[in-house]
Design an enzyme around this catalytic site. Structure first.
Site, mmCIF file in Angstrom:
data_model
loop_
_atom_site.group_PDB
_atom_site.id
_atom_site.type_symbol
_atom_site.label_atom_id
_atom_site.label_comp_id
_atom_site.label_asym_id
_atom_site.label_seq_id
_atom_site.Cartn_x
_atom_site.Cartn_y
_atom_site.Cartn_z
ATOM 1 N N GLY A 136 -1.420 -4.769 -2.161
ATOM 2 C CA GLY A 136 -0.134 -5.408 -1.938
ATOM 3 C C GLY A 136 -0.055 -6.072 -0.573
ATOM 4 C CD GLU A 168 -2.936 -3.917 3.455
ATOM 5 O OE1 GLU A 168 -3.623 -4.380 4.405
ATOM 6 O OE2 GLU A 168 -3.355 -3.040 2.680
ATOM 7 C CB SER A 228 -4.982 3.061 0.494
ATOM 8 O OG SER A 228 -4.868 1.656 0.550
ATOM 9 C CB SER A 229 -6.923 0.433 -4.282
ATOM 10 O OG SER A 229 -6.618 1.389 -5.258
ATOM 11 C CB THR A 282 -4.176 3.379 -7.772
ATOM 12 O OG1 THR A 282 -4.599 2.419 -6.798
ATOM 13 C CG2 THR A 282 -5.393 3.967 -8.455
ATOM 14 C CB SER A 326 -0.910 -0.003 1.239
ATOM 15 O OG SER A 326 -1.693 1.145 1.281
ATOM 16 N N GLY A 327 0.566 2.163 -0.914
ATOM 17 C CA GLY A 327 1.333 3.390 -1.027
ATOM 18 C C GLY A 327 2.470 3.327 -2.018
ATOM 19 C CG ASN A 382 -1.702 5.233 -0.756
ATOM 20 O OD1 ASN A 382 -1.521 6.398 -1.085
ATOM 21 N ND2 ASN A 382 -1.991 4.285 -1.626
#
Length: 1194
Positions: A550, A552, A326-327, A282, A277-278, A323
């Site tokens: 991703g 985590e 973040s998605s 995206t 994440s981050g 993030n």
């Protein structure tokens, strides 16, 4: 049909590094490894920033040989010797960096069957023999690697100088060799001489510091998030990568490679973007979509595909601690292409939306963006309709104490979302319903409960929140109270109504809110897919872009992290299959010489998750079916059954640890069972079905349609059948479908790296980056790519594709012989390829030469064909043109003939009509003239009769006629009527004659007046003419006299000197001057008289011309006046004007004669010498002037 397999390590021409070519490093290959010019030219090249520039003078000779004098170069034999000596002296290690990872050219079968321990280690990370002034990497106390310079080496210790200027003393065996400066910042990690952790970290950091965020790791693109805008995107870059004018690593290059391979091989492609994440997944996905839309656009649907990003980000992304965007879901965008390579549609599939974020957020995080965007950017009318409040007034939103994101305008983003909805054809009514559902979810969080008895049973509090929710959902407050405070259960075929406690009611409310939002998200995705649907245009060609969460690992990891990390394990397995397993298995199956490269496989971890019946997912699903199960019992069950698994370790309490491919992660089972069940009671579904709005009804019907018709479990609350399949099992099924889809495509991998946790630019954390590189398996990928054969092709396809390049005819030979002949003809070194049972395997860059030659040959063939076909087309066109011209000439001639005949008929008809019309006019005119002639004749005859009335002879004739009539009495009687008629006519004729006589009399009188006036005019004109003639004669006579006098005066003067002497003896000329003066006077007078004669001559000519003109004009006017000449003018006026002109000319002419006279007098007086008497010859010469003076000119 066989196809070229380039799964993992295809070296696309679009991804070649920029800049001058340089030699490919050989640290992981044997010392006798040779490089062809093609390989050196394709793979080598310095970074775009200009570092590492090196001459390649030996490229044209076929092999790149390093200079012997460069002792520090890793390519030279001296450098290798130094390294071996250092290794021997620095710890007794006999394995150099080169030999450790070298692949034997012809290894033994035993070596191929079982790799030695040397092959399982990093060849480039063995101990390094330090040499003075060599660059090495040393590990600092904080764990970071630093590039140092060796000052001195003593025994097993070395003195190093770090970049900050400090001096360190470290053991030599702890140092890692550094690449030469020429390789600093290379854009492909395969070009590094020493492939080690510090080398990779330093190279990425070097490029990151210069905003070169993309680096190749063999077939994998590594993208480091810059946390700022970099000038690497836009139409100029898209055009450059499309036209192959730029080939540095980039997302555009990956997308271009996928598009070209899809068109060439007719195989679906996939771009798999992964990272924590981050890391920028995206944004990377959007950049790839932007490039594909630019190249495959034209129909307009590509713009709709790009506009799906704002909608999905608003409803599926949120701010987390790591993030800002973040998605919180995974998505697969499958872009379909037509046969011409144009985008014709798309389909989006989503995975595992984080529903718990709707009702619960950690401090410092935000819920989904749409909540904040709606509150900030909704127009006044929508705000009043939805009864919106500020974001800090909603319970669901204010629990995190975070309401905004730095640099993001939520109101502007809301406008972008509504615009995107319009573009993807979501109607205004549906948009209002969507925002009503979002507002209803927010207001559900504010619904409060009131305890009604001692057992803690509750009912909803009727206030603004409950009223707003009921209005937005289209239901009554009673129904809302019933669904949130009571529950219907069925036990042993008996319906039971159970009142809910405060905790149960709160959970029911939150479950309804999560179900509403999740259903709304799915409905939006369905509407987008309908707008982007392919329909009949489907061709089977597509490029899928996978953007999924991703790996985590937090301080506290729950069910969401459990599912996310499981998905990443499965994606890593897919990554390993294509880049490690399938690669090496294919080498062995095809019988080529290959030393197997070991890599870390995560199959054991996947078995821990998926094994039945004792896998994590199976045990979780089993425990979720028990009504009395708790999170603690689930944790104990895991410890009981999985404690012996090497990837599992039980912890105290509710925790357990899983050893993932990326590292160990400790999970807390709190909430696992509840989140896995994700129960939505049947009462809630029926409540949504009763709502008046269409969207809640759609949600309820979809939930019921997904029912699997399983029988209810005794003593279990009645839930929707669709809920009996747990969340984990649903997610597993979606993941398996995703893997099947990806397995049918050619993958392209992009690994996104997060350089720091602060989300700030220009900060590079080595430990964080190294951890992500290990998770991605980047180093193993580079090792296999450098030592493997990334390009492979079947014998048949190779022979069919390149067979026509052979000089001799090989049509009768088998494909293998043709393939070998091609390899020999193009002088491809044996080290650059291997021949398998069914395929040919090439090292990186070798197939590029063949492709270039093939393209050039085909281009030449196409040029010849185009010229010949152009000649044929032109000849055919000329024949067609000649035929068309002939046909046109025939048709035009026929049309002309028909037109001429039609015009001829029309001309004849017009002539006939004109003839008849003119005849009619002529007859009519003739009749009119004849009638007038008869009238004139009758008048004249009557006049003649009247004139002859007194004539005796005529009377006698009449008497004789009467006597004859008497003699013929019978006849007279017969013609009496006729005679009476004649008499009447005579009387009428006489009356007419009298009238005409009167008119003639009047005309005679007028004529007499005109004649009198004319006589007067004639007399006047004669008088004027006589006067003019007299004056003219007078002037002519004066001029003639003047001429004669001048002639007489000139002749004696110019004759001889005797005349002068006689004048002097007679005393006619007496002067006071000398004889010289008297002699000069005649000469002067002669010249002056010549001038005078010319003046007088011109005056005479003018007089004659003017007299003739005036005479002619007067004669003409007289003729006009008398009627002898016709002219459209008034003769009286013209005569007066002529008289005026004559008078003015006469005055002017008289003045000029007088001026001439004066001049002549002066000449005459000057010629006399100033004295003399009147009887002199000069006075005699002036006698004619007297006569001139007597003439009257007035």
């Amino acid at each position: 049909m066989a196809s070229v397999e380039v799964r993992s390590v295809r070296k696309s021409a679009a991804l070649r590094p920029r800049g001058p070519t340089k030699v490919q490093p050989a640290r992981s290959m044997s010392l006798d490894y040779k490089y062809s010019a093609a390989r050196a030219g394709v793979e080598a090249g310095p970074a775009p920033n200009g570092v590492g520039r090196r001459a390649a003078a030996d490229e044209e000779e076929g092999e790149a040989v390093p200079p012997e004098g460069d002792a520090d170069s890793p390519y030279s034999s001296k450098a290798t010797t130094t390294e071996e000596e250092g290794s021997a002296g620095g710890g007794g290690e006999a394995n150099s960096a080169s030999s450790a990872a070298a692949t034997p050219r012809r290894p033994s079968p035993a070596a191929a069957a079982g790799p030695s321990p040397r092959d399982t280690r990093w060849g480039d990370t063995s101990s390094y023999g330090a040499k003075k002034k060599n660059r090495v990497f040393c590990q600092l106390p904080n764990g970071d690697w630093a590039l140092c310079t060796v000052i001195t080496t003593s025994g097993d210790e070395s003195v190093l100088k770090v970049p900050e200027g400090k001096v360190l003393r470290l053991k030599t065996e702890s140092l890692q060799p550094a690449n030469p400066e020429i390789l600093d910042g290379v854009d492909d990690l395969m070009q590094l001489s020493y492939l080690s952790e510090p080398s990779v970290l330093y190279n990425l950091q070097y490029r990151y510091s210069q905003d070169m965020i993309y680096t190749k790791a063999g077939p994998v693109l590594v993208a480091v998030n810059p946390f700022k805008k970099v000038a690497l995107y836009g139409n100029e870059y898209i055009k450059a990568y499309r036209n192959k004018t730029m080939d540095s690593p980039h997302v555009y290059a990956i997308a271009d490679s996928a598009l070209r391979e899809m068109k060439r091989d007719e195989v679906n492609q996939s771009i798999i973007i992964s990272g924590e994440s981050g890391a920028g997944k995206t944004e990377t996905a959007k950049i790839a979509m932007q490039y594909l839309a630019s190249l495959g656009g034209g129909s307009g649907i590509e713009y709709e595909i790009l506009q799906t990003n704002p909608i999905l980000e608003a409803f599926g992304n949120a701010k987390t601690l790591r993030n800002d965007n973040s998605s919180r879901f995974g998505k697969l965008i499958e872009i379909h292409f037509s046969t011409t390579g144009r985008i014709c549609g798309a389909m989006i599939q989503t995975f595992l939306l984080e529903k718990s974020r709707v009702v619960q957020c950690a401090v410092g995080e935000r819920s989904y963006h749409i909540f904040y965007q709606l509150c900030a950017g909704a127009p006044t009318t929508l705000r009043e309709k939805l009864n919106l409040k500020k974001v800090d007034e909603y319970k669901y939103l204010k629990q995190s104490c975070c309401y905004s994101i730095a640099g993001v305008d939520d109101a502007e983003m809301f406008r972008a979302v509504t615009e995107a909805m319009n573009i993807v054809h979501i109607s205004k009514e549906d948009q209002d319903n969507v925002f009503a559902m979002v507002s209803a979810v927010l207001w559900l969080g504010d619904v409060s409960f009131t305890i009604i008895d001692n057992e803690n049973h509750v009912e909803i509090t009727v206030e603004e929140a409950a009223e707003t929710v009921s209005r937005l959902l289209g239901c009554s407050i009673e129904d809302l109270n019933l669904v949130l405070s009571k529950r219907h259960m069925k036990v042993n075929n008996e319906n039971i109504v159970q009142k809910l406690t405060l905790t149960q009611a709160t959970d029911t409310r939150d479950a309804l809110a999560k179900a509403l939002y999740a259903s709304l998200f799915e409905w939006l995705v369905e509407q987008i897919n309908k707008s982007l649907s392919v329909g009949k245009r489907r061709t089977g060609r597509s490029i899928s872009i996978l953007d999924i969460y991703g790996f985590e690992s937090f301080d506290k990891n729950s069910f969401e992290q459990f599912c996310i990390n499981y998905a990443n394990e499965r994606l890593q397995q897919h990554f390993n299959r294509h880049l490690f397993k399938l690669e090496q298995e294919e080498y062995v199956e095809d019988g080529i010489d290959w030393a197997k490269v070991e890599f870390e496989d995560n199959q054991d971890c996947l078995n821990l998750f998926e094994k039945k019946p004792l896998g994590l997912l199976s045990l979780l699903d089993e425990e979720s079916t028990f009504p009395n199960a708790t999170d603690l019992t689930f944790a104990n069950k895991l410890k009981q059954h999985l404690d012996t698994n090497s990837c599992f370790r039980g912890e105290r309490g509710k925790a357990f640890t899983v050893r993932h491919y990326a590292g160990e992660v400790a999970y807390d089972t709190s909430g696992f069972l509840e989140k896995n069940r994700d129960l939505l009671h049947m009462d809630s579904i029926q409540f949504l079905a009763k709502c008046k709005l269409s969207i809640p009804q759609t949600f309820a019907s979809k939930m019921l349609a997904q029912s699997d018709n399983l029988e209810s479990i005794p003593y279990r609350p009645s839930v929707a059948d669709s809920q009996k399949l747990s969340v984990a099992m649903k997610f597993k099924g979606q993941l398996f479908q995703l893997m099947q889809r990806l397995e049918s495509t050619t993958p392209h991998f992009i690994r996104c790296i997060k350089p720091n946790n602060l989300q700030l630019p220009a900060i590079y954390g080595q430990e964080l980056v190294l951890q992500q590189l290990k998770c991605c398996g980047v180093l193993e990928v580079v090792r296999i790519s450098r030592s493997g054969y990334p390009t492979r092709m079947t014998h048949q396809k190779f022979a069919r594709r390149y067979g026509f390049l052979l000089l001799e005819d090989v049509a009768s030979q088998d494909p293998l012989s043709v393939s070998v002949a091609i390899l020999h003809q193009f002088n491809i070194l044996p080290e650059m390829y291997q021949v398998g049972y069914t395929k040919l395997f090439f090292r990186t860059g070798q197939i590029g030469n063949l492709e270039n030659t093939r393209n050039r040959t085909l281009h030449g063939v196409l040029r010849v064909q185009s010229c010949f076909r152009g000649y044929q087309a032109r000849r055919h066109a000329s024949e067609r043109i000649r035929g068309v011209l002939a046909l046109q000439s025939f048709i035009r001639a026929e049309n002309a003939r028909q037109s001429y005949s039609s015009l001829l008929r029309k001309h004849r008809a017009a002539t006939l009509v004109q003839k008849n019309l003119r005849g009619w006019h002529a007859r009519r005119y003739f009749i009119k003239i004849r009638k007038a002639s008869v009238v004139i004749q009758s008048g004249i005859r009557g006049c003649l009769v009247r004139r002859c009335a007194g004539n005796v002879d005529l009377l006698n004739v009449l008497r004789e006629f009467e006597s004859k009539k008497e003699a013929e009495g019978d006849q007279i009687l017969i013609k009496a009527s006729f005679l009476a008629e004649l008499q009447r006519r005579i009387l009428r004729a006489e009356a007419t004659v009298r009238e005409k006589d009167e008119e003639n009399e009047m005309l005679h009188q007028r004529l007499q007046q005109y004649e009198n006036r004319w006589l007067e005019y004639e007399q006047k004109m004669k008088a004027m003419e006589e006067m003019w003639q007299k004056q003219m004669r007078s002037l002519q006579s004066s001029l003639s006299v003047a001429k004669k006098s001048l002639a007489l005066d000139e002749t004696p003067r110019m004759s001889d000197s005797s005349v002068e002497q006689s004048w002097e003896s007679n005393g006619n000329h007496v002067g006071g001057g000398s004889s010289q003066q008297l002699a000069a006077a005649p000469r002067i007078t002669g010249r002056e008289m010549n001038a005078s004669m010319s003046v007088i001559g011109r005056l005479a000519e003018e007089l004659e011309q003017r007299s003739q003109v005036f005479a002619d004009d007067a004669k003409f006017l007289v003729e006009v006046k008398s009627g002898q000449a016709d002219a459209s003018l008034n003769p009286d006026v013209e005569l007066r004007r002529l008289k005026q002109n004559f008078d003015s000319w006469k005055k002017d002419f008289g003045s000029r004669i007088r001026e001439t006279k004066v001049i002549l007098n002066k000449l005459a007086s000057g010629g006399g010498g100033g004295g003399g008497n009147e009887s002199s010859p000069n006075s005699a010469k002036r006698k004619w002037w007297g006569r001139l003076n007597t003439s009257k000119f007035s």
